[in-house]
Design a protein around this motif. Structure first.
Motif: not given
Length: 97
Positions: A17-29, A62-68
């Motif tokens: 959940y915290s990574s979702y928030a971080a990626f949203w902030l990153y995407h916006e900025l 990379s994180s998608v691959l690691i999670i899979v």
């Protein structure tokens, strides 16, 4: 029995959940957009930074691959316990003691 509030799965959920928030902030900025909340501008729009967008894309893919890979190992371990060790681990995980 261990306290469920500190289990590794709880930390995994918090991390997701915290990574979702971080990626949203990153995407916006990184997209050069301002961060607003109900028409109030919290952070003004920065200039686009292509190197940061490339780095974020690399981390994201990379994180998608690691999670899979971790998911596949987790499933393989559960199946090993069920069919090789025959220790009833899957039944306990499903609450069927």
């Amino acid at each position: 029995m261990a306290n469920s509030s500190c289990s590794p799965h709880s930390w995994l959920i918090v991390t997701c959940y915290s990574s979702y928030a971080a990626f949203w902030l990153y995407h916006e900025l990184c997209g050069g957009r301002a961060i607003s909340f109900f028409e109030f501008e919290l952070l003004s729009a920065p200039e686009k930074t292509p190197w940061l967008a490339d780095a974020g894309s690399f981390v994201h893919h990379s994180s998608v691959l690691i999670i899979v890979v971790i998911l596949a190992l987790h499933i393989a371990a559960a199946l090993k316990h069920q069919f090789v060790d025959k220790d009833g681990m899957l039944s306990r995980m499903l609450g069927k003691s």
